[in-house]
Design a protein around this motif. Structure first.
Motif, PDB file in Angstrom:
ATOM      1  N   VAL A 243       6.475  58.944 -11.762  1.00  4.46           N
ATOM      2  CA  VAL A 243       7.466  58.805 -11.009  1.00  4.46           C
ATOM      3  C   VAL A 243       8.970  58.401 -11.600  1.00  4.46           C
ATOM      4  O   VAL A 243       9.896  58.915 -11.405  1.00  4.46           O
ATOM      5  N   LEU A 244       8.778  57.325 -12.671  1.00  5.37           N
ATOM      6  CA  LEU A 244      10.082  56.903 -13.233  1.00  5.37           C
ATOM      7  C   LEU A 244      10.532  58.143 -14.120  1.00  5.37           C
ATOM      8  O   LEU A 244      11.722  58.342 -14.078  1.00  5.37           O
TER       9      LEU A 244
ATOM     10  N   GLU B 133      14.437  59.488 -13.974  1.00  5.13           N
ATOM     11  CA  GLU B 133      15.008  59.522 -14.889  1.00  5.13           C
ATOM     12  C   GLU B 133      15.774  60.911 -15.199  1.00  5.13           C
ATOM     13  O   GLU B 133      16.826  61.027 -15.812  1.00  5.13           O
ATOM     14  N   ALA B 134      14.935  61.902 -15.068  1.00  5.86           N
ATOM     15  CA  ALA B 134      15.263  63.111 -15.484  1.00  5.86           C
ATOM     16  C   ALA B 134      16.287  63.686 -14.474  1.00  5.86           C
ATOM     17  O   ALA B 134      17.061  64.562 -14.679  1.00  5.86           O
ATOM     18  N   LEU B 135      16.207  63.162 -13.292  1.00  9.99           N
ATOM     19  CA  LEU B 135      16.999  63.566 -12.065  1.00  9.99           C
ATOM     20  C   LEU B 135      18.344  62.873 -11.977  1.00  9.99           C
ATOM     21  O   LEU B 135      19.355  63.397 -11.753  1.00  9.99           O
TER      22      LEU B 135
ATOM     23  N   THR C 265       2.032  64.938 -12.390  1.00  8.96           N
ATOM     24  CA  THR C 265       3.254  64.984 -12.638  1.00  8.96           C
ATOM     25  C   THR C 265       4.132  64.922 -11.517  1.00  8.96           C
ATOM     26  O   THR C 265       3.630  65.476 -10.282  1.00  8.96           O
ATOM     27  N   VAL C 266       5.291  64.604 -11.401  1.00  3.99           N
ATOM     28  CA  VAL C 266       6.247  64.421 -10.332  1.00  3.99           C
ATOM     29  C   VAL C 266       7.525  65.209 -10.750  1.00  3.99           C
ATOM     30  O   VAL C 266       7.887  65.030 -11.675  1.00  3.99           O
TER      31      VAL C 266
ATOM     32  N   GLN D 110      14.106  55.362  -2.019  1.00  2.57           N
ATOM     33  CA  GLN D 110      13.072  55.069  -1.224  1.00  2.57           C
ATOM     34  C   GLN D 110      11.863  54.930  -1.755  1.00  2.57           C
ATOM     35  O   GLN D 110      10.861  54.196  -1.321  1.00  2.57           O
ATOM     36  N   LEU D 111      11.466  56.236  -2.481  1.00  2.99           N
ATOM     37  CA  LEU D 111      10.152  56.092  -3.081  1.00  2.99           C
ATOM     38  C   LEU D 111       9.817  55.241  -4.123  1.00  2.99           C
ATOM     39  O   LEU D 111       8.933  54.429  -4.258  1.00  2.99           O
ATOM     40  N   LEU D 112      10.857  54.633  -4.985  1.00  3.73           N
ATOM     41  CA  LEU D 112      10.808  53.979  -5.938  1.00  3.73           C
ATOM     42  C   LEU D 112      10.637  52.308  -5.362  1.00  3.73           C
ATOM     43  O   LEU D 112       9.837  51.620  -5.760  1.00  3.73           O
ATOM     44  N   ASP D 113      11.452  52.216  -4.367  1.00  5.56           N
ATOM     45  CA  ASP D 113      11.276  50.820  -3.732  1.00  5.56           C
ATOM     46  C   ASP D 113       9.921  50.819  -3.050  1.00  5.56           C
ATOM     47  O   ASP D 113       9.179  49.660  -3.103  1.00  5.56           O
TER      48      ASP D 113
END
Length: 145
Positions: free
Chosen positions: A108-109, A113-115, A3-4, A51-54
């Motif tokens: 991560v997604l 999306e929650a944030l 979980t993230v 940055q993490l997503l990229d």
């Protein structure tokens, strides 16, 4: 299981792309998180998530063996390594999870999306946020909703 979670620290006034926050990654083997450290490991959370997503997206699409991610304006580090059976995710104290690429991408997604911030359209981070999510979403093809 992994979980993230991304959180914004309270009391910063109007929402800004430069808001401070924290990141936590929890797996079967432990947790790596930026909160509660001395010195402080909080980060500019919206910029760090972009940055993490990229970087994670490029890693998962490519052939690199190791991704070392450091958030924006922090010393907090996550290391993702390809293994024979998938991926390992580690913080400074060691491996916290052994997982698969789809499971990590989904976690991560889901956290991003929650944030999702209510950034004003003129905020420089707003367009980066939307673009990073749009490019990352195809890595989670079985995603519902």
């Amino acid at each position: 299981m992994i979980t993230v979670q991304f959180t914004v620290r309270p009391g910063q006034g109007d929402v800004s792309g430069f808001d401070l926050g924290d990141m936590a990654v929890t797996g079967d083997l432990g947790t790596a998180g930026s909160a509660g450290h001395v010195p402080d490991q909080g980060m500019m959370i919206y910029l760090s998530v972009v940055q993490l997503l990229d970087s994670l997206g490029a890693f998962l699409r490519g052939n690199a063996r190791v991704l070392s991610f450091t958030g924006a304006d922090t010393s907090f580090v996550l290391v993702v390594r390809r293994t024979q059976n998938g991926l390992s995710v580690a913080g400074k104290d060691g491996v916290v999870a052994r997982t698969t690429a789809p499971e990590l991408a989904s976690a991560v997604l889901r956290a991003a999306e929650a944030l999702t911030p209510a950034l004003p359209p003129e905020d420089p981070a707003a367009s980066d946020w939307e673009a990073a999510l749009a490019v990352f979403r195809p890595l989670v093809p079985s995603r519902k909703g």
